[in-house]
Design an enzyme around this catalytic site. Structure first.
Site, PDB file in Angstrom:
ATOM      1  N   CYS A  78     -34.816  32.710  71.228  1.00  0.00           N
ATOM      2  CA  CYS A  78     -35.261  32.770  69.910  1.00  0.00           C
ATOM      3  C   CYS A  78     -36.347  33.699  69.808  1.00  0.00           C
ATOM      4  O   CYS A  78     -36.865  34.422  68.587  1.00  0.00           O
ATOM      5  CB  CYS A  78     -35.219  31.718  68.874  1.00  0.00           C
TER       6      CYS A  78
ATOM      7  N   HIS B  75     -38.571  33.829  63.040  1.00  0.00           N
ATOM      8  CA  HIS B  75     -37.286  33.568  63.521  1.00  0.00           C
ATOM      9  C   HIS B  75     -36.735  32.285  62.454  1.00  0.00           C
ATOM     10  O   HIS B  75     -37.378  31.523  62.120  1.00  0.00           O
ATOM     11  CB  HIS B  75     -37.345  33.041  64.893  1.00  0.00           C
TER      12      HIS B  75
ATOM     13  N   ASN C  98     -28.837  30.269  62.266  1.00  0.00           N
ATOM     14  CA  ASN C  98     -29.631  30.532  63.395  1.00  0.00           C
ATOM     15  C   ASN C  98     -29.013  31.356  64.291  1.00  0.00           C
ATOM     16  O   ASN C  98     -28.071  30.854  65.107  1.00  0.00           O
ATOM     17  CB  ASN C  98     -30.397  29.179  64.041  1.00  0.00           C
TER      18      ASN C  98
END
Lengths: 335, 81
Positions: free
Chosen positions: A121, A260, A291
């Protein structure tokens, strides 16, 4: 004779951004039965209402190609102008060659330097840092940085810690020369004592030794949610503060915060800890995108600019953090 | 100097009010974080991170999972401050 830098260092910036979200929108109601959860619980814990899943015949490269074409066109360039491609992903289903080399065949530019990075990420922010330094030092002129993931291939629909979080998508930026400084120095690092907090296990070698998916499972992503949350709200805020200081600005100089998109409650907590100014635009793409790991920052950047076109040319703080655990942050001028 | 139970309770009350947005009068030793105070597992992490900073103590993850009531958290902090 000593070798020399024959050209002065070059300022850099993000020239453009492109995004691709798969067409299938998956609401929480489609996820909840397999994990005995509820729409309300998922929204309260993560902020996620819906996410996108790619179709079975829609590959990671299909998504990356779509996002890249948009980014290259918006930069006023063609594929042939791109001399370097950096692909950040943890879901390309081949060990080698790289996702980046498959992408350049699709782009019709098979001669560009091309490689993948695995920083989960944080990968997009890692890629922005690397690309900026490549342009700064004249190794490259136009670098395409892609964050792309098909996490639906590597997430168990019955895992109560992950099934409602992860999703699919791709985002891309072109980084190139600039008159002014458009990308600050990158603040990055790792906290590998927490390496086991997010994992994709078992190892491929277990299958070579004869184990089957029925017996040992597939290398789906697993996550200790609370442990990662604790690390994120405490440690990652310090990373953002360092990046702001390193860029020589104050939090009040920022127009946008594009972290993020791990969890909306982490985003809120980071904004509070870093004392970001009232009125700053905070990316909340997670609500309808989930996500998407390496893809989340460019996807969120694309949405922030679509909804707030006046932010073009303004300063944004990017922060990536994830499996490793790894982190990376920089301040950029928005394209 | 070691903190008293009352001092720690007052500090925890302030933190829970900030994190969960509830009336501070509800925060007493016998209350359960999840069932009585609307502190879910993620809010509990925020409470613990804030408490570590406020009281200069380290609260390990496996201790956090055992802290069902306000008294559990207060007593741990008193014992380790």
């Amino acid at each position: 004779m000593k070798i020399q830098n024959t050209q002065p260092s070059q300022n850099t910036r993000i020239l453009s951004v492109g995004a691709y979200r798969p067409s299938r929108v998956v609401p929480n109601s489609e996820i909840v039965d397999a994990i005995e959860s509820t729409d309300e619980w998922i929204q309260q814990r993560t902020g996620i209402k819906t996410r996108h899943f790619a179709g079975e015949d829609e590959s990671l490269i299909d998504m990356a190609f779509a996002a890249s074409k948009i980014a290259i066109a918006r930069a006023g360039l063609t594929s042939e102008d791109i001399d370097t491609v950096i692909f950040s992903t943890i879901t390309y289903p081949f060990q080698a060659p790289s996702a980046a080399t498959e992408l350049i065949t699709r782009l019709g530019n098979t001669k560009a330097a091309a490689f993948d990075i695995n920083a989960a990420c944080a990968g997009f922010s890692y890629g922005v840092g690397i690309a900026s330094d490549l342009v700064r030092n004249h190794t490259s002129k136009y670098v395409l940085v892609i964050g792309g993931e098909k996490l639906s291939d590597f997430t168990s629909p019955t895992d109560r810690a992950t099934a409602f979080i992860f999703a699919d998508g791709a985002g891309a930026v072109v980084i190139g020369p600039s008159d002014e400084v458009g990308i600050s120095a990158t603040t990055w690092g790792a906290d590998a004592d927490n390496r086991d907090a997010i994992m994709m296990t078992p190892s491929w070698l277990d299958f070579k030794k004869g184990a089957t998916v029925d017996k040992i499972g597939w290398p789906d992503i697993s996550q200790e949610g609370q442990r990662v949350f604790r690390w994120a709200v405490y440690e990652v805020a310090q990373v953002g503060k360092k990046a702001i200081a390193s860029a020589g600005i104050k939090p009040s100089d920022l127009a946008a915060f594009i972290p993020h998109q791990a969890n909306e409650r982490i985003i809120d907590s980071l904004a509070k800890s870093m004392e970001l100014p009232d009125g700053i635009v905070i990316a909340r793409d997670i609500q309808t995108t989930g996500n998407t790991s390496a893809a989340s920052i460019p996807l969120a950047m694309d949405r922030v600019l679509a909804e707030n076109p006046q932010l073009s040319g303004k300063l944004a703080l990017l922060i990536g953090f994830g499996a490793g655990l790894v982190f990376s942050s920089q301040v950029v001028v928005l394209p | 100097m070691a903190l008293t139970q009352d001092e720690v309770l007052a500090g925890i009350r302030d933190i829970v009010v900030e994190v969960a947005g509830i009336d501070g009068a509800l925060v007493s030793l016998e209350k359960k974080f999840a069932d009585d105070l609307d502190v879910d597992s993620l809010s509990m992490v925020e409470v613990i991170v804030a408490a570590e900073e406020k009281f200069s103590v380290k609260i390990p993850d496996d201790e956090v999972t055992k802290m069902a009531t306000v008294a559990d958290a207060v007593n741990f902090i008193v014992a380790h401050s």
